[in-house]
Design a protein around this motif. Structure first.
Motif, PDB file in Angstrom:
ATOM      1  N   LEU A 166     -51.859 167.282  -5.275  1.00 21.64           N
ATOM      2  CA  LEU A 166     -50.905 166.233  -4.917  1.00 21.64           C
ATOM      3  C   LEU A 166     -50.784 165.152  -5.988  1.00 21.64           C
ATOM      4  O   LEU A 166     -49.691 164.619  -6.221  1.00 21.64           O
ATOM      5  CB  LEU A 166     -51.297 165.609  -3.575  1.00 21.64           C
ATOM      6  N   ASN A 167     -51.871 164.830  -6.662  1.00 22.65           N
ATOM      7  CA  ASN A 167     -51.813 163.800  -7.700  1.00 22.65           C
ATOM      8  C   ASN A 167     -50.879 164.199  -8.840  1.00 22.65           C
ATOM      9  O   ASN A 167     -50.099 163.376  -9.339  1.00 22.65           O
ATOM     10  CB  ASN A 167     -53.209 163.508  -8.254  1.00 22.65           C
ATOM     11  N   VAL A 168     -50.945 165.464  -9.233  1.00 26.87           N
ATOM     12  CA  VAL A 168     -50.066 165.947 -10.304  1.00 26.87           C
ATOM     13  C   VAL A 168     -48.609 165.933  -9.847  1.00 26.87           C
ATOM     14  O   VAL A 168     -47.710 165.512 -10.584  1.00 26.87           O
ATOM     15  CB  VAL A 168     -50.460 167.370 -10.744  1.00 26.87           C
ATOM     16  N   ILE A 169     -48.371 166.372  -8.630  1.00 29.70           N
ATOM     17  CA  ILE A 169     -47.006 166.401  -8.099  1.00 29.70           C
ATOM     18  C   ILE A 169     -46.437 164.994  -7.977  1.00 29.70           C
ATOM     19  O   ILE A 169     -45.293 164.732  -8.357  1.00 29.70           O
ATOM     20  CB  ILE A 169     -46.980 167.126  -6.733  1.00 29.70           C
ATOM     21  N   ARG A 170     -47.230 164.070  -7.474  1.00 27.65           N
ATOM     22  CA  ARG A 170     -46.771 162.690  -7.314  1.00 27.65           C
ATOM     23  C   ARG A 170     -46.559 161.982  -8.646  1.00 27.65           C
ATOM     24  O   ARG A 170     -45.805 161.019  -8.736  1.00 27.65           O
ATOM     25  CB  ARG A 170     -47.767 161.910  -6.453  1.00 27.65           C
TER      26      ARG A 170
END
Length: 248
Positions: A166-170
């Motif tokens: 999720l951190n990469v996507i966000r």
């Protein structure tokens, strides 16, 4: 001919380094070159910022080769989508710089240095079977000067896989979500990020998926805000649109 080359041509004329006739020779094929079976749009880069992209499916090897040959005269980067290894071999004979990307089914020719953006596009797939369409999107975005982060096989059947990335996507400026079956991943991602989400339905799935129609309708009916949808299997369209957002 891009804007910079046109400017150089006019500057040469201004300094009397070339004649008006020579300028006319350079400009006579603008705005397009008529090959009979195709009209190669040399003005596309001036209007859109990126040269015309060749859709390979349905074209013969000879047609693709002739189109690419004409585009090579303008010294621009070239992308041929939805094409075969056999067509690639024919293109390779006229341009040693040609590369074939098997998963994306695309030919790329890099003639100019591509300046890469600081911000990036995240390309996310629900399953491994969605990767060919995702690779078409990613490759298109990369050819247009974007950094791309690929996150594959994180569909809703195992949502913990998505949450782990999720951190990469966000961190992306725009997210491309590629999914077949019921197409639920686009809504899930749309509900978790504050960035634009471009949903790409794929024709992956069993009979009732209707070759991507079920995923398309699900994505169009997404309750998550900020989700836009391109056509079934249209990785190219998603990559192009994401590039406009990322570099805008």
């Amino acid at each position: 001919m891009d804007e910079e080359k046109l400017r150089q041509l006019l500057e040469q004329l201004k300094r009397d380094e070339i004649s008006i006739d020579e300028v006319l020779d350079n400009l006579k094929e603008l705005p397009f070159k008529d090959l009979g079976f195709a009209k190669v749009d040399h003005h596309r880069e001036l209007r859109k910022g990126y040269p015309e992209v060749v859709y390979g499916e349905g074209k013969t090897e000879e047609q693709v080769v002739e189109i690419v040959s004409e585009m090579l005269k303008k010294d621009s980067n070239i992308l041929v989508t939805r094409t075969s290894q056999k067509t690639y071999q024919a293109v390779k004979e006229i341009c040693s710089q040609a590369e074939y990307h098997h998963l994306a089914r695309a030919i790329v020719i890099r003639r100019r240095k591509i300046e890469v953006s600081d911000t990036y596009i995240a390309v996310v797939t629900a399953g491994t079977s969605d990767i060919p369409v995702a690779e078409e999107a990613a490759l298109t975005a990369e050819m247009m000067g974007n950094r791309v982060e690929r996150i594959f096989d994180v569909g809703v059947a195992g949502i913990h896989r998505l949450l782990a990335h999720l951190n990469v996507i966000r961190g992306a400026k725009v997210v491309i979500v590629v999914a077949g079956m019921e197409g639920a991943l686009a809504s899930v991602v749309g509900g978790l990020v504050e960035r634009p989400v471009i949903a790409v339905p794929t024709s992956v799935g069993y009979g009732a998926s209707f070759k991507g129609l079920a995923a398309l309708l699900a994505m169009l009916n997404s309750c998550a805000s900020g989700v836009a949808v391109v056509n079934i299997d249209n990785g190219f369209g998603a990559g192009y649109l994401a590039s406009l957002i990322n570099r805008g």
